[in-house]
Write an enzyme that holds these catalytic residues in place. Structure first.
Site, mmCIF file in Angstrom:
data_model
loop_
_atom_site.group_PDB
_atom_site.id
_atom_site.type_symbol
_atom_site.label_atom_id
_atom_site.label_comp_id
_atom_site.label_asym_id
_atom_site.label_seq_id
_atom_site.Cartn_x
_atom_site.Cartn_y
_atom_site.Cartn_z
ATOM 1 N N CYS A 174 0.846 -1.200 0.000
ATOM 2 C CA CYS A 174 0.000 0.000 0.000
ATOM 3 C C CYS A 174 0.885 1.254 0.000
ATOM 4 O O CYS A 174 1.624 1.488 -0.946
ATOM 5 C CB CYS A 174 -0.998 -0.035 1.156
ATOM 6 S SG CYS A 174 -2.375 1.126 0.927
ATOM 7 N N HIS A 234 -3.813 -4.803 -0.227
ATOM 8 C CA HIS A 234 -3.302 -5.365 1.019
ATOM 9 C C HIS A 234 -3.280 -6.882 0.911
ATOM 10 O O HIS A 234 -4.319 -7.522 1.070
ATOM 11 C CB HIS A 234 -4.183 -4.937 2.193
ATOM 12 C CG HIS A 234 -4.008 -3.513 2.590
ATOM 13 N ND1 HIS A 234 -3.035 -3.104 3.489
ATOM 14 C CD2 HIS A 234 -4.658 -2.394 2.213
ATOM 15 C CE1 HIS A 234 -3.107 -1.791 3.641
ATOM 16 N NE2 HIS A 234 -4.080 -1.336 2.870
ATOM 17 N N GLU A 258 -2.256 -8.976 2.990
ATOM 18 C CA GLU A 258 -2.619 -9.587 4.281
ATOM 19 C C GLU A 258 -4.128 -9.632 4.495
ATOM 20 O O GLU A 258 -4.608 -10.330 5.386
ATOM 21 C CB GLU A 258 -1.921 -8.841 5.436
ATOM 22 C CG GLU A 258 -2.507 -7.500 5.818
ATOM 23 C CD GLU A 258 -2.081 -6.336 4.938
ATOM 24 O OE1 GLU A 258 -2.398 -5.188 5.302
ATOM 25 O OE2 GLU A 258 -1.436 -6.563 3.888
#
Length: 216
Positions: free
Chosen positions: A90, A196, A198
């Site tokens: 990001c 993202h 994750e």
């Protein structure tokens, strides 16, 4: 042989979720990896790989990084001089640019010839920030970090600004939101994701596992 991944702690980013995603991807891929959450420049120099997360405004993130004594120099030496694999997430990806145009003009790390500017969807009905799931349009499927990730896989985005590289070959994958923007960029031992990983479930874990296996 165990590899160490330095996850940079400079007051910005989803550090716990990023660490968990790195650990899970390594475990599922059968990789011997230790994830080290660190604000220590010497730990970065010793690391085999480096991950730089980032959430918030460009200038705030750059300022946070510069506020950690010796960190910008350690990143330069480890990533650009010693060529260790680097993943920016990001705003961590955006910081590789020369300059960011968010609330003024702010210098980035300058690792890529790119600028970061506001998302400007052609459809005024599209809201800013761009938030939620969207498709990845894989431009360079041959890149090892995108290995096995099907075109139009879904990833999770939260951002109002995007990177615009001067060289279009730096763009490995795009996303459409009232026009295309860079979703994954890369050059040499550098790679960055606007989304993202994750938070991107199977797609994110696949990309992280690819990064952990990558030997540029």
């Amino acid at each position: 042989m165990t590899e160490t991944v330095a996850l940079i702690d400079y007051g910005s980013g989803n550090l716990r979720s990023a660490a968990k995603a790195l650990e899970r991807a390594a475990l599922e891929a059968g990789l011997d990896v230790v994830v080290q959450l660190t604000a220590d420049p010497d730990a970065v120099r010793r690391a085999d790989r480096v991950v730089l997360p980032g959430v918030g405004a460009f200038a705030d993130c750059m300022g946070g990084l510069e506020a950690v004594p010796g960190m910008v120099t350690a990143l330069y030496e480890t990533v650009l001089v010693h060529k260790r694999p680097f993943l920016g997430i990001c705003v961590g990806m955006q910081l590789m640019a020369r300059v960011g145009h968010e609330h003024g003009e702010h210098a980035g790390l300058g690792w890529l010839d790119a600028e970061v500017g506001p998302l400007t969807p052609s459809d005024p009905a599209l809201k800013i920030p761009h938030m939620g799931w969207n498709e990845l349009l894989v431009v360079r499927p041959q890149h090892p970090v995108l290995h096995g990730i099907p075109n139009r896989s879904h990833a999770y985005f939260v951002h109002s600004y995007c990177m615009r590289p001067a060289d279009p070959t730096l763009v490995l994958a795009e996303c459409g939101y009232g026009g295309p923007f860079a979703a994954v960029v890369g050059r040499d031992n550098l790679v960055g994701t606007q989304f993202h990983p994750e938070k991107s479930q199977a797609t994110g874990l696949a990309l992280i596992a690819n990064f952990l296996r990558w030997h540029p």
